[in-house]
Design a protein around this motif. Sequence first.
Motif, PDB file in Angstrom:
ATOM      1  N   ASP A   1      -9.279 -41.451  46.631  1.00 39.64           N
ATOM      2  CA  ASP A   1      -7.937 -41.196  46.062  1.00 39.64           C
ATOM      3  C   ASP A   1      -7.594 -39.712  46.272  1.00 39.64           C
ATOM      4  O   ASP A   1      -7.182 -39.021  45.342  1.00 39.64           O
TER       5      ASP A   1
ATOM      6  N   HIS B   1      -5.445 -37.508  46.982  1.00 38.45           N
ATOM      7  CA  HIS B   1      -4.085 -36.964  47.077  1.00 38.45           C
ATOM      8  C   HIS B   1      -4.096 -35.532  46.524  1.00 38.45           C
ATOM      9  O   HIS B   1      -5.126 -35.048  46.039  1.00 38.45           O
TER      10      HIS B   1
ATOM     11  N   SER C   1      -5.607 -34.558  43.183  1.00 36.91           N
ATOM     12  CA  SER C   1      -7.063 -34.624  42.987  1.00 36.91           C
ATOM     13  C   SER C   1      -7.746 -33.340  43.451  1.00 36.91           C
ATOM     14  O   SER C   1      -8.959 -33.313  43.647  1.00 36.91           O
TER      15      SER C   1
ATOM     16  N   ASP D   1     -11.865 -36.075  40.269  1.00 36.83           N
ATOM     17  CA  ASP D   1     -11.401 -37.450  40.045  1.00 36.83           C
ATOM     18  C   ASP D   1     -11.812 -38.502  41.070  1.00 36.83           C
ATOM     19  O   ASP D   1     -10.959 -39.294  41.532  1.00 36.83           O
TER      20      ASP D   1
ATOM     21  N   GLU E   1     -12.971 -41.450  40.874  1.00 36.80           N
ATOM     22  CA  GLU E   1     -13.294 -42.765  40.299  1.00 36.80           C
ATOM     23  C   GLU E   1     -13.054 -43.922  41.271  1.00 36.80           C
ATOM     24  O   GLU E   1     -13.558 -45.025  41.073  1.00 36.80           O
TER      25      GLU E   1
HETATM   26 MG    MG Z   1      -6.975 -39.663  39.879  1.00 34.68          MG
END
Ligand code: MG
Length: 406
Positions: free
Chosen positions: A233, A235, A238, A250, A252
Amino acid sequence: MYKILDEDSIRDYVDNTKEIRDLLLKNDQSINELEANEIGDGNLNFVYILKVGEKSIILKQAVPYLRCVGKEYPLSRIRMTFEIEALKTEKQLCPSFVPDIFYSSHYMSVVVMQNLNQHKILRDEMISRVQFPLLSEHISTFLAGTLFYTSDFYMDSGKKKEHVKKFINKELCKITEDFIFTHPYENNDTNEYNPKLDLKYVKKFREDTEIKAAVLEMKYKFMTNAQALLHGDLHTGSIMLNQKETYVIDPEFAFYGPIGFDIGIYLANLIMNYLSVSDEEVKYKEYVKVMVKETWEKFAQKFKNNMIENEKKRNSLQFEYPNGLNDFEYFVDKFIREIFEDTIGFASCEMFRRTVGLAKVADIVGIEDLELRAKKEAKILGTASLFIKSKSKISTIDKIISIIEK
Ligand code: MG
Ligand code: SR1
């Protein structure tokens, strides 16, 4: 026992969890000195700053639902276990780009880490037009490091398979499969549109067989191509940074997937920022283009170096070639070319979904004039369509730059 924390109950939790208490308080200090503030603005979890005097740490907790939708969208807390494990792996591979982890609890779905209070979120900084000359150097090192050293090119074959198993992140992969690769291409209740966006632009890509087939191809690669441990993720929300340091947070969504996914998501977010900016802001736009170009070129060079250096030292995947390292280099160049094509494909999917799907980007939705925002959105959809249709023909990052310039 698991319990959802809030700004009040977190006090008891810290008081009763020695490992966390010791990070903030001396033995004789009272828990009443603790200040706790929830600061999470992400789609999934709750994030608290815990502060006692000058000392502060971050505590992040996963709750059993998707925060941005609410309790009606249940989501198991196991995602925190993936985040903890991914942070540990990334920290080992790229220590200077990952925050320090002080404590974690799988049963409370909690991780406690360094408070990056000298750093800011990259997306916010890009919206404020702040430039970071070291960013592409840092992110390309993070990408080349995490994506090479968790792949079959480096890991022992059995250990890599164990790693793939450890990171079977079913639920969050399903979120990506649905929200990046499915819903934006159909009529779905979760999609959200700017009321001023002429739906002919949406219809145009939804009814284009070539685009649909290419998106399906990317979805299938995402689901089946376990090349390396991805952040999942990546982006610009993050990433936290300042002029000297860059941190990736982040993870996850971490799982074993196609290498081009992380790079594509990141570049798509740079490109959407570029397309959100007015043509008068010449210098800033130049800077974003340089970041796009440098990130890819530096990544490709570093990934290639990692491959060649590793090949010189050991032979995990390789065999004897008629022309030695020259033949291996031929393979590496071909492989990087494939990553580039995937990168373009995944970047396109991210651009489609951030425009018509559920989760948007502040670079675009922050534009208050809805007519102006719609113009930018139409541009993003057009650019993404061009990218995904011509990904096999775009052979250089300069071509990507020339497309976004137009
Ligand atoms: Mg996130
Ligand atoms: C439905 S959750 C929306 C998005 O938030 C996360 O940051 C991921 O990007 C996910 O797709």
